[in-house]
Write an enzyme that holds these catalytic residues in place. Structure first.
Site, PDB file in Angstrom:
ATOM      1  N   THR A  23       0.834  -1.205   0.000  1.00  0.00           N
ATOM      2  CA  THR A  23       0.000   0.000   0.000  1.00  0.00           C
ATOM      3  C   THR A  23       0.871   1.257   0.000  1.00  0.00           C
ATOM      4  OG1 THR A  23      -1.550  -1.255   1.382  1.00  0.00           O
ATOM      5  CG2 THR A  23      -1.977   1.089   1.135  1.00  0.00           C
ATOM      6  N   SER A  80       6.353   3.838   8.603  1.00  0.00           N
ATOM      7  CA  SER A  80       5.192   4.555   9.148  1.00  0.00           C
ATOM      8  C   SER A  80       4.881   4.227  10.599  1.00  0.00           C
ATOM      9  CB  SER A  80       3.991   4.296   8.242  1.00  0.00           C
ATOM     10  OG  SER A  80       2.942   5.126   8.595  1.00  0.00           O
ATOM     11  N   HIS A  81       3.698   3.696  10.847  1.00  0.00           N
ATOM     12  CA  HIS A  81       3.242   3.461  12.224  1.00  0.00           C
ATOM     13  C   HIS A  81       3.716   2.107  12.756  1.00  0.00           C
ATOM     14  CE1 HIS A  81       0.604   1.626   9.390  1.00  0.00           C
ATOM     15  NE2 HIS A  81       0.200   0.786  10.320  1.00  0.00           N
ATOM     16  N   LYS A  97      10.147   3.813   0.203  1.00  0.00           N
ATOM     17  CA  LYS A  97       9.217   4.082  -0.890  1.00  0.00           C
ATOM     18  C   LYS A  97       9.741   5.176  -1.788  1.00  0.00           C
ATOM     19  CE  LYS A  97       6.172   7.222   1.588  1.00  0.00           C
ATOM     20  NZ  LYS A  97       4.800   7.676   1.695  1.00  0.00           N
ATOM     21  N   ASP A 115       1.958   9.857  13.635  1.00  0.00           N
ATOM     22  CA  ASP A 115       2.572   8.524  13.598  1.00  0.00           C
ATOM     23  C   ASP A 115       4.068   8.582  13.305  1.00  0.00           C
ATOM     24  OD1 ASP A 115       2.410   9.246  10.938  1.00  0.00           O
ATOM     25  OD2 ASP A 115       2.095   7.185  10.256  1.00  0.00           O
ATOM     26  N   ASP A 170       6.028   8.408  10.719  1.00  0.00           N
ATOM     27  CA  ASP A 170       6.572   9.256   9.661  1.00  0.00           C
ATOM     28  C   ASP A 170       5.796  10.558   9.486  1.00  0.00           C
ATOM     29  OD1 ASP A 170       4.366   7.839   8.676  1.00  0.00           O
ATOM     30  OD2 ASP A 170       5.094   7.915   6.611  1.00  0.00           O
ATOM     31  N   ASP A 197       2.594  11.324   8.834  1.00  0.00           N
ATOM     32  CA  ASP A 197       1.505  11.580   7.893  1.00  0.00           C
ATOM     33  C   ASP A 197       0.113  11.286   8.464  1.00  0.00           C
ATOM     34  OD1 ASP A 197       1.869   8.851   7.854  1.00  0.00           O
ATOM     35  OD2 ASP A 197       2.106   8.671   5.674  1.00  0.00           O
ATOM     36  N   ARG A 198       0.049  10.637   9.616  1.00  0.00           N
ATOM     37  CA  ARG A 198      -1.277  10.376  10.218  1.00  0.00           C
ATOM     38  C   ARG A 198      -1.569  11.368  11.329  1.00  0.00           C
ATOM     39  NH1 ARG A 198      -2.537   3.975  10.420  1.00  0.00           N
ATOM     40  NH2 ARG A 198      -1.633   3.478   8.394  1.00  0.00           N
ATOM     41  N   THR A 203      -7.673   2.148  -1.256  1.00  0.00           N
ATOM     42  CA  THR A 203      -6.845   2.484  -0.102  1.00  0.00           C
ATOM     43  C   THR A 203      -5.416   2.810  -0.539  1.00  0.00           C
ATOM     44  OG1 THR A 203      -8.164   1.154   1.390  1.00  0.00           O
ATOM     45  CG2 THR A 203      -5.869   1.501   2.008  1.00  0.00           C
ATOM     46  N   GLU A 241      -8.417   9.363   4.504  1.00  0.00           N
ATOM     47  CA  GLU A 241      -8.630   7.926   4.691  1.00  0.00           C
ATOM     48  C   GLU A 241      -9.070   7.687   6.127  1.00  0.00           C
ATOM     49  OE1 GLU A 241      -6.040   5.172   2.203  1.00  0.00           O
ATOM     50  OE2 GLU A 241      -4.587   6.504   3.143  1.00  0.00           O
ATOM     51  N   GLU A 242      -9.809   6.630   6.316  1.00  0.00           N
ATOM     52  CA  GLU A 242     -10.293   6.285   7.656  1.00  0.00           C
ATOM     53  C   GLU A 242      -9.153   5.946   8.616  1.00  0.00           C
ATOM     54  OE1 GLU A 242      -9.611   3.029   8.580  1.00  0.00           O
ATOM     55  OE2 GLU A 242      -8.783   2.748   6.553  1.00  0.00           O
ATOM     56  N   SER A 243      -7.979   5.644   8.047  1.00  0.00           N
ATOM     57  CA  SER A 243      -6.831   5.215   8.846  1.00  0.00           C
ATOM     58  C   SER A 243      -6.049   6.397   9.396  1.00  0.00           C
ATOM     59  CB  SER A 243      -5.925   4.351   7.983  1.00  0.00           C
ATOM     60  OG  SER A 243      -5.585   5.059   6.792  1.00  0.00           O
ATOM     61  N   LYS A 287      -0.542  12.397   2.761  1.00  0.00           N
ATOM     62  CA  LYS A 287      -1.342  12.797   3.906  1.00  0.00           C
ATOM     63  C   LYS A 287      -0.420  13.499   4.898  1.00  0.00           C
ATOM     64  CE  LYS A 287      -1.357   8.118   5.921  1.00  0.00           C
ATOM     65  NZ  LYS A 287      -0.963   7.119   4.912  1.00  0.00           N
ATOM     66  N   ARG A 322      -8.831  -6.462   7.627  1.00  0.00           N
ATOM     67  CA  ARG A 322      -9.505  -5.252   8.093  1.00  0.00           C
ATOM     68  C   ARG A 322     -10.982  -5.343   7.730  1.00  0.00           C
ATOM     69  NH1 ARG A 322      -5.136  -2.548   9.649  1.00  0.00           N
ATOM     70  NH2 ARG A 322      -3.421  -2.059   8.230  1.00  0.00           N
TER      71      ARG A 322
HETATM   72  C1  VG1 Z   1      -2.808   1.232   5.821  1.00  0.00           C
HETATM   73  C2  VG1 Z   1      -4.073   2.060   5.810  1.00  0.00           C
HETATM   74  C3  VG1 Z   1      -4.116   2.931   4.573  1.00  0.00           C
HETATM   75  C4  VG1 Z   1      -2.847   3.782   4.505  1.00  0.00           C
HETATM   76  C5  VG1 Z   1      -1.624   2.898   4.593  1.00  0.00           C
HETATM   77  C6  VG1 Z   1      -0.343   3.689   4.649  1.00  0.00           C
HETATM   78  O1  VG1 Z   1      -2.786   0.377   4.703  1.00  0.00           O
HETATM   79  O2  VG1 Z   1      -5.212   1.243   5.863  1.00  0.00           O
HETATM   80  O3  VG1 Z   1      -5.271   3.726   4.604  1.00  0.00           O
HETATM   81  O4  VG1 Z   1      -2.816   4.510   3.312  1.00  0.00           O
HETATM   82  O5  VG1 Z   1      -1.681   2.089   5.761  1.00  0.00           O
HETATM   83  O6  VG1 Z   1      -0.345   4.579   5.717  1.00  0.00           O
HETATM   84  P1  VG1 Z   1      -3.200  -1.180   4.775  1.00  0.00           P
HETATM   85  O7  VG1 Z   1      -2.948  -1.708   3.418  1.00  0.00           O
HETATM   86  O8  VG1 Z   1      -2.376  -1.784   5.858  1.00  0.00           O
HETATM   87  O9  VG1 Z   1      -4.651  -1.195   5.159  1.00  0.00           O
HETATM   88  V1  VG1 Z   1       1.079   4.867   6.571  1.00  0.00           V
HETATM   89  O10 VG1 Z   1       0.820   6.134   7.678  1.00  0.00           O
HETATM   90  O11 VG1 Z   1       1.373   3.335   7.144  1.00  0.00           O
HETATM   91  O12 VG1 Z   1       2.193   5.248   5.347  1.00  0.00           O
HETATM   92 CO    CO Z   2       2.473   7.012   8.254  1.00  0.00          CO
END
Ligand code: VG1
Ligand code: CO
Length: 542
Positions: A17, A112-113, A125, A276, A278, A280-281, A343, A362-364, A375, A495
């Site tokens: 993703t 990320s998280h 990435k 988070d 990096d 972006d959340r 997503t 996004e909901e995340s 984001k 999910r």
């Molecule tokens: C998750 C989230 C998605 C987000 C992605 C990257 O992906 O659901 O909405 O864009 O993380 O965010 P997945 O495929 O695990 O559902 V981040 O802050 O991890 O770069």
């Molecule tokens: Co992130």
């Protein structure tokens, strides 16, 4: 000197993703980083002499990976690398720097998280010249290249001193170590009414921002406490640590529970926020009032005109498919279009570039706008501060008024983590196989109206992306969505996204899990989650 090194392919270097994510020891294998980075360069064209932006979230292995990327960029013929001091650049700041300096692209080191440290996760990435994540045609090409790679090129120069701002040189390439905060802070100042937010803090408005020992610490310190005059101590856990202090830098109700508990207590400040790994959340919690990310997107869209950067209004709203429909209701009222994408932020890039959407989410816990192509956690926090400064109301009041105006989309996500991969794949395959027969059937008292597997037709470049999640719609307007995560590094994460619209303001004060109890039961029984995975309940509820 530039060396050409023979190598052989690694399995599974497929970007998910958001880039390639694996455990640190996987990345530490000889040639693993080099193979992937060379595959990125081999998938690009005409970058000779151009600028590459490099930075990461400061997690364990960040510095080692950055040195490799810089030496390989020099060998590949880039003219200049812009790298954040200490190897630090939040994901949105990297996007900002790429755009501002008209770079060819950027390499962002982050998982990320996901947790960090020697046994945690790492990630790489590639972002393109618009500052956003590479679209699928590029990530597909990178993956194909990783399967056939036979050699890479790297300079054998000494490591760059990443801790001193200034200019160095490797081969014919200039390495410019930049302040990671400056360009980003300037952009934020151009979008938001910093004067009004300063007045808000001066009037005694209290906030706590938890940087979760991750990358937003320096940004939040400089902007919230530095430029906006929030009292010292507003920003906590502000030193980025390689292992995030042993925590998951994930701003949700599980991993930011202390912040949540504080905001629900009688010592609550006016606003609680977090970001988070990096940056972006975002997590937004008012005193006694959690704002679910899908609602936050809708509320930001409805109030964006209060911020100077958006005072002429927004062109459109885009949300990922599993994100609740709350934002669509705002778009309808504003008379603008809303877009539903798969997503992952990479799908918003074309809509933003074409001027079709201004605000995305996004909901995340991801919200952002056309100001960058990622984001942006701190952007969302500053947007909320701007809204609060302009309206001079509390978060809870704004939320209640929003629901009264637009109705409330009750919404929850249930994650089943580290599920056996074969079981998770089997569950999804079974659901997909039953799609045609689901309409008209009744489960747990709810009748299925239709069911499908979401496919996206990009309105800008015409590309089609299929199999983006199974959607089950019920005749009462509620919805359940199933998909497998594309960011995990162990087993599979299932999910399940559950949503119901409630127009009646008299029914807006229910607890979410209680309001959705019947749908939640159906979400488990319909695909027989327990039978197939052995899990009777999710690991994380948001
Ligand atoms: C998750 C989230 C998605 C987000 C992605 C990257 O992906 O659901 O909405 O864009 O993380 O965010 P997945 O495929 O695990 O559902 V981040 O802050 O991890 O770069
Ligand atoms: Co992130």
């Amino acid at each position: 000197m530039i060396r050409t090194v023979a190598t052989t392919p690694f399995d599974g270097q497929k970007p998910g993703t958001s880039g390639l994510r694996k455990k640190v020891p996987v990345f530490q294998q000889p040639n693993y980083v080099e193979n992937f980075v060379q595959s990125v360069f081999d998938s690009l064209e005409s970058y000779e002499g151009e600028t590459l932006v490099v930075g990461g979230d400061g997690r364990y292995f960040n510095r080692e990976a950055i040195q490799k990327v810089i030496k390989m960029a020099a060998a590949a013929g880039f003219g200049r690398v812009l790298v954040g001091k200490g190897g630090i650049l939040s994901t949105p700041a990297a996007s900002c720097v790429i755009r501002k300096h008209e770079a060819f692209g950027g390499i962002v080191l982050s998982a990320s998280h996901n947790p960090g440290g020697p046994h945690g996760d790492f990630g790489i990435k590639y972002n393109i010249g618009n500052g956003g994540p590479a679209p699928e045609r590029i990530t597909d090409a990178i993956f194909e290249r990783t399967k056939t790679i036979t050699e890479y090129k790297i300079s054998d120069a000494d490591d760059i001193d990443l801790d001193v701002v200034g200019i160095a040189r490797i081969e014919d390439m200039v390495v410019d170590v930049i302040d990671p905060v400056e360009d980003y802070a300037e952009l934020m100042g151009s979008l938001f009414d910093f004067g009004a937010i300063r007045d808000l803090f001066a009037s005694g408005f209290a906030m706590r921002f938890d940087a979760m020992s991750a990358v937003t610490g320096p940004y939040a310190k400089a902007i919230l406490e530095g430029e906006l005059g929030a009292p010292d101590g507003t920003v906590i856990n502000f030193v980025p640590l390689p292992d995030f202090g042993g925590h998951h830098p994930d701003p949700n109700l599980v991993h930011a529970k202390d912040l949540y508990d504080l905001l629900m207590s009688d010592k609550a400040p006016d606003l609680g926020a977090a970001s988070d790994g990096d940056g972006d959340r975002n997590l937004i919690i008012g005193r006694g009032q959690f704002v679910t990310p899908s609602d936050s997107l809708a509320m930001i869209a409805a109030n964006a005109h209060l911020a100077p950067g958006y005072k002429t209004g927004i062109a459109g709203i885009a949300r990922s498919m599993p994100t609740s429909g709350a934002a669509d209701r705002v778009a309808e009222k504003l008379g603008i279009k809303s877009y539903e994408t798969p997503t992952g932020w990479k799908f918003f890039g074309n809509l933003l570039d074409a001027g079709l959407a201004t605000v995305c989410g996004e909901e995340s816990a991801g919200t952002g706008s056309s100001h960058v192509r990622e984001k942006d956690g701190l952007w969302a926090v500053l947007m909320w501060l701007n809204i609060l400064a302009a309206r001079r109301q509390g978060v809870a009041e704004i939320v209640r008024e929003h629901w009264a105006t637009y109705g409330r989309n009750y919404y929850t996500r249930h994650d089943y983590e580290e599920v056996d991969s074969a079981a998770a794949d089997g569950l999804m395959a079974d659901l997909r196989g039953r799609l045609d027969g689901l309409a008209g059937t009744t489960v747990g008292g709810l009748t299925v109206e239709k069911a499908d597997d979401f496919a996206y037709h990009d309105p800008v470049d015409g590309s089609v992306t299929t199999k983006q999640g199974v959607r089950v719609f019920f005749t009462d307007g509620s919805r359940i969505v199933y998909r497998l995560s594309g960011t995990g590094t162990a087993g599979a994460t299932l999910r399940v996204y559950i949503e119901r619209f409630e127009p009646d303001a008299g029914k807006h004060a229910l607890e979410t899990q209680a309001a959705l109890a019947d749908l939640i039961a159906v979400s488990r029984s319909l695909p027989d989650i327990e039978g197939r995975t052995g899990r009777s309940a999710p690991d994380v509820i948001t």
